[in-house]
Design a protein around this motif. Structure first.
Motif, PDB file in Angstrom:
ATOM      1  N   LEU A   1      -0.713   5.293   8.089  1.00  0.00           N
ATOM      2  CA  LEU A   1      -1.607   6.387   7.699  1.00  0.00           C
ATOM      3  C   LEU A   1      -2.613   6.592   8.830  1.00  0.00           C
ATOM      4  O   LEU A   1      -3.388   5.689   9.136  1.00  0.00           O
TER       5      LEU A   1
ATOM      6  N   PRO B   1      -5.311   9.070  11.468  1.00  0.00           N
ATOM      7  CA  PRO B   1      -6.208  10.220  11.565  1.00  0.00           C
ATOM      8  C   PRO B   1      -5.565  11.348  12.364  1.00  0.00           C
ATOM      9  O   PRO B   1      -4.702  11.125  13.211  1.00  0.00           O
TER      10      PRO B   1
ATOM     11  N   ARG C   1       2.087  15.467   6.409  1.00  0.00           N
ATOM     12  CA  ARG C   1       0.629  15.596   6.449  1.00  0.00           C
ATOM     13  C   ARG C   1       0.079  15.404   5.044  1.00  0.00           C
ATOM     14  O   ARG C   1       0.735  15.744   4.063  1.00  0.00           O
ATOM     15  N   LEU C   2      -1.134  14.877   4.933  1.00  0.00           N
ATOM     16  CA  LEU C   2      -1.759  14.775   3.626  1.00  0.00           C
ATOM     17  C   LEU C   2      -3.261  14.899   3.769  1.00  0.00           C
ATOM     18  O   LEU C   2      -3.799  14.837   4.875  1.00  0.00           O
ATOM     19  N   THR C   3      -3.905  15.115   2.655  1.00  0.00           N
ATOM     20  CA  THR C   3      -5.351  15.327   2.648  1.00  0.00           C
ATOM     21  C   THR C   3      -5.957  14.284   1.727  1.00  0.00           C
ATOM     22  O   THR C   3      -5.481  14.105   0.612  1.00  0.00           O
ATOM     23  N   ASP C   4      -6.972  13.566   2.204  1.00  0.00           N
ATOM     24  CA  ASP C   4      -7.537  12.518   1.356  1.00  0.00           C
ATOM     25  C   ASP C   4      -8.585  13.099   0.403  1.00  0.00           C
ATOM     26  O   ASP C   4      -8.835  14.303   0.386  1.00  0.00           O
ATOM     27  N   ARG C   5      -9.187  12.249  -0.430  1.00  0.00           N
ATOM     28  CA  ARG C   5     -10.091  12.721  -1.486  1.00  0.00           C
ATOM     29  C   ARG C   5     -11.307  13.427  -0.920  1.00  0.00           C
ATOM     30  O   ARG C   5     -11.981  14.161  -1.634  1.00  0.00           O
ATOM     31  N   LYS C   6     -11.620  13.162   0.339  1.00  0.00           N
ATOM     32  CA  LYS C   6     -12.768  13.835   0.950  1.00  0.00           C
ATOM     33  C   LYS C   6     -12.359  15.108   1.674  1.00  0.00           C
ATOM     34  O   LYS C   6     -13.172  15.745   2.342  1.00  0.00           O
TER      35      LYS C   6
ATOM     36  N   MET D   1      -4.872  13.899   7.209  1.00  0.00           N
ATOM     37  CA  MET D   1      -4.301  12.722   7.853  1.00  0.00           C
ATOM     38  C   MET D   1      -2.793  12.933   7.990  1.00  0.00           C
ATOM     39  O   MET D   1      -2.268  13.941   7.530  1.00  0.00           O
TER      40      MET D   1
ATOM     41  N   LEU E   1       1.246  10.715   8.358  1.00  0.00           N
ATOM     42  CA  LEU E   1       2.031   9.485   8.389  1.00  0.00           C
ATOM     43  C   LEU E   1       2.717   9.449   9.752  1.00  0.00           C
ATOM     44  O   LEU E   1       3.447  10.371  10.099  1.00  0.00           O
TER      45      LEU E   1
END
Lengths: 591, 591
Positions: B72, B74, B93-98, B102, B104
């Motif tokens: 994972l 940045p 691609r993914l988006t974190d809780r904030k 980010m 893989l």
């Protein structure tokens, strides 16, 4: 060390809070790649692999079979168990190029359950214990403390599969024993605590907490050996008491929205008839929170519900205990806008007069179990500036039930009844849990029993934080100068320092290193020449924390080298010719 | 085997195409968890760990230092090198809780580069080779062939860091040698091919392809030892020829939008003056595609651009060769809507008259290098139903340049000039690549040189597909009955079958198994009793593919057991008392 990918730092890293974590970064074991996401540098990876090997050995010793699931997982099984929504923001979700939603596994109950369903059909196939040592992902709200609480971390997770409760209990006990062996070998202080409220049976869930003043978990223990996570402490229901109070009476108590102001006003204007002064413990405090529930069977969308909690005025509601009681709902504040929607609530003066499902507010009302039937209280009268005195539980008010949400304090009576509780802090290192049939039922894992009838398999789930263990060991094993590894986990057995500039010194140091390596003793040899002074080398040896340091320096001229014990600081000179044997003795534990 | 987590399947799995993959699933080595995402069951994990160990050993032998980056990652470093966009849909691609984006990691050039930048400052710190064996993620458009092309897979990726080209070449050569050792030990047929067009120097990039008829990659080789990925074949520019054709002339060729119809019409209505018949090779085919470019320095948004490619009419444009030439742009079709926007293009009759940046269409026009200056062609006249004959390259038309996009065919002259090419298929198992300073420049990795001047570090990047290797070995090592593992990779050394029902047979089989284990020989003991017949056990032994099978059966009454070689099918009887020694001989390679 002249070619080893390692640089020690003299300064504490800006993003580190805990001493062990600071040292792991400064000594070149780990580096942060993103918040809560760490890179394991060569030194750190060596320690990590040793922890993994210990965990693997003990899991295999109880018959665990290792396999490896992916981290990238399909959504469907997690929807079937409702964890897709229950996990809330803690779950990393993503969408692939075809628009299919997937997740990064936080734990793998669903996948193991489906694998067994795929392969097994009969009670004869059981018992079964499977495990993996693998990357897990949780999108923590506050990743902190370095590898102690990461968003990507390695966990050993195992799952047991049994035909009945007796089998589950056996698997649970085997894991408990294995975990004791693992944590004994890892060499840090830990305590086994009850981890749930016992609704599923006394030992249905236990946690292994590393005792640490910087831990995020609070636990209690008494002198008799009872220990529990503070969330799992069950305060017994106080037995009913005889009603001695007179009739309840409402009094004007202007400007007393807090317990402190109320107690002062009571003592000033409404003194007790028995001569004793009012204290906070005489008041009943009613706290209102908002519960945010995930979607579930009865609700297609996430939904919110207010909850009122009555506790003695000298105690706070403990957010963690409350969260544990209401999970998977999350606890949110009850805001001004929420008050506006509930006009019967007089903020600062809320009392049981309006609280309860059947009362004017319609808000569910749960009491702390210490509030005995028959006991009298001063509490809000549901009008601004007014409280009611001698309101008796059971006579003048009732609630919808009780809740284990009040704070637990040092000195509280032990719920097992033996003495009083002491509080301490810890880090959750392991968790063993009798899951029962929850997952197997949701995913349809059934096998044929002896009579050819389909029965649902009962499961246990067991975890060890592997990357976290390295963090805990670092917190537990260091001094001002640096890390001090337990021998079983040290990245190398011996740190050899060539302390000087002469060819003789480097020659002897290299020779001794080679002899040690030949005997199976792993060596970190500080062969740096040039501007790296012996002082710098000694400092690096201290911070890196290999348990035994061999210094080849000035003494060489007299035929001696120095062996230093990193933990005790003890030094002794030995003749060069005896050095290898002496070091092997240290490493193997004879001296 | 009575408690081993393993079930063999009699039927081929629905999702498997290749024979090796089918067997890996049927024999209980892997299971699909999601498209392109696999679970490694206990048997499979054992093989995987053996591959990893071999790769690790050879990487350490060339001085590689192991560490472990997170999966994972940045976004920022991948933006700095433009890979965040260049990777297109292949990146998870993914988006974190904030709300932070980010990814893989598909490979880790950026992260290694930054780690070295973080820790090293001087030329004295170099050379350096770092590696990891770790999960990678690529959102393949068509995950297929099981573990041969997964979306989550394990790769050994290593990176070399040097102060100059000579250092890089040395690191590259060391990796090349290490890879030869690795693939020799893994025991499959492979070929080393040039993997790029040589623009960066002859050996700037090579691939190790496992030779396999089911491979996705096509490669060429000639008798002299030259071998190249078909994408990397550089067809030399044909030297100019003398113009012998008369002036170009436009002819009516109604209803000839394809090469076949055109050749037929030419021979019917416009015969050649030299008496030879027209063939497809006399025609110039102009293919128009749309390039979809990612955002880059000059374009804030992804952008599209048409491209015209001229090839002899008897060759197709090879999509893979074209993709390699235009990467990171992706190739899309030139649709009706695109034609509508370019009214000068007469579909089916497009010719060099309108193609080219300076011509009426404004579309960039690139020619196959086989089209010599001075050669004459029949090609579209840019009017429906018309072609032009004797259009001479250099006299009557020019293009914007050349492109290596035409298909390569068996029998084509070798570009190295020695004989002709043969074509074969393979699976990319390793890739070694002289990156140069691209990443170091983008991320600012500089060190001080001997003169105290900052210089940009030059990098190499090297990969081995670890999970893929298991797939390739399975494709290469099986028969109708099942898998046949090379000894070095087998999940167990010996498969012991208790073939019978008597206590004596089970007793002897168990005793022999225990004796073998005591000697360090790993055993899969089929101790299943009850309804599992010897026939089922033999079938399972065949499909699982442990190289040596010991059958304890009827012969036991006469004091003999049978040793079977899984690969050759050879069987021999040995006295029970000599069985252990004989098996150790087999396993250790003496007989």
């Amino acid at each position: 060390m002249s070619s080893f990918f390692l640089r020690t730092l003299r300064e504490d890293p800006a993003d580190a809070e805990l001493p062990g974590h600071k040292l792991l970064v400064r000594a070149g074991y780990v580096r942060r790649a993103a918040p809560g996401v760490y890179t394991w540098l060569p030194l750190g990876l060596k320690v990590l692999r040793k922890v993994e090997a210990i965990v693997r050995e003990e899991m295999e010793a109880i018959g665990g079979q290792e396999l490896s699931f992916p981290a990238l997982l399909p959504k469907e099984p997690y929807e079937a168990t409702n964890r897709w929504t229950e996990y809330g923001d803690n779950l990393f979700r993503l969408t692939d190029r075809k628009g299919t939603q997937m997740l990064l596994g936080p734990t793998h109950e669903e996948m193991f359950c489906l694998a067994v369903k795929d392969m097994y059909t009969s009670y004869k196939d059981l018992p079964l214990t499977l495990f993996q040592i693998q990357n897990k992902y949780r999108d923590e709200a506050r990743p902190r403390a370095g590898v102690l609480r990461g968003r990507e971390f390695i966990m050993k997770d195992s799952y047991s599969f049994d035909i009945d409760e007796a089998g589950l209990q056996k698997a649970y006990d085997a894991h408990r024993d294995a975990y004791i062996k693992i944590f004994d070998r890892l060499g840090f202080e830990y305590v086994i605590v009850h981890a749930d409220s016992g609704a599923m049976g006394g030992s249905a869930s236990e946690e292994f907490l590393a005792v640490s003043p910087n831990g995020e978990d609070t636990f209690v223990r008494d002198a008799s050996g009872y220990a529990a996570n503070v969330e799992a402490v069950v305060v017994p229901q106080a037995p009913p008491v005889e009603v001695t109070a007179g009739p309840a009476h409402v009094e004007d108590t202007p400007d007393t929205p807090t317990i402190d102001t109320l107690v002062a006003a009571l003592n000033a204007n409404h003194p007790r008839t028995d001569g004793r002064a009012w204290t906070a413990a005489d008041t009943l405090k009613n706290v209102i929170v908002m519960l945010a529930h995930p979607a579930d069977e009865d609700h297609e969308e996430p939904w919110r519900e207010p909850l009122a909690i009555g506790v003695p005025g000298d105690r706070e509601v403990d957010p963690k205990r409350l969260e544990a009681q209401v999970a998977p709902a999350e606890v949110e504040g009850f805001e001004e806008a929420d008050f506006a929607k509930h006009p019967t609530l007089a903020k600062g003066y809320i009392g049981p007069g309006v609280l309860g499902s059947e009362q004017a507010s319609g808000i569910r009302y749960l009491l702390d179990p210490s509030i005995a039937e028959g006991s009298a209280w001063v509490t809000g009268a549901d009008e601004h500036g007014q409280h009611v005195i001698d309101l008796v539980h059971g006579r003048d008010f009732t609630a919808d039930g009780t809740i284990q949400a009040a704070e637990i304090r040092e000195g509280d009576p032990s719920p097992q009844g033996e003495g009083t509780l002491t509080l301490a802090r810890g880090v959750e290192m392991g968790h063993i849990f009798q899951l029962g049939t929850k997952y197997a039922e949701a995913l349809g894992l059934k096998v044929l029993d002896e009579n050819g009838k389909l029965v649902t398999v009962t499961m246990g789930s067991y975890g060890v934080g592997v990357t976290r263990a390295v963090g805990v060991i670092a917190e537990d094993n260091h001094d001002e100068q640096g890390l001090i590894w337990p021998r079983a986990l040290a990245p190398f057995d011996v740190h050899v320092v060539a302390a000087g500039k002469s060819e003789e010194i480097f020659g002897a140091a290299e020779d001794l290193s080679a002899q040690l390596e030949a005997k199976g003793v792993s060596v970190l040899y500080d062969d740096r020449a040039g501007k790296v002074s012996p002082g710098v080398k000694f400092k690096d040896a201290e911070i890196i924390g290999v348990p035994t340091i061999l210094v080849v320096g000035k003494g060489l001229a007299e035929g001696v080298v120095e062996i230093k014990d990193r933990r005790t600081g003890e030094r002794r000179e030995v003749p060069v010719a005896e050095a290898v044997e002496a070091l092997i003795g240290e490493v193997r534990g004879q001296s």
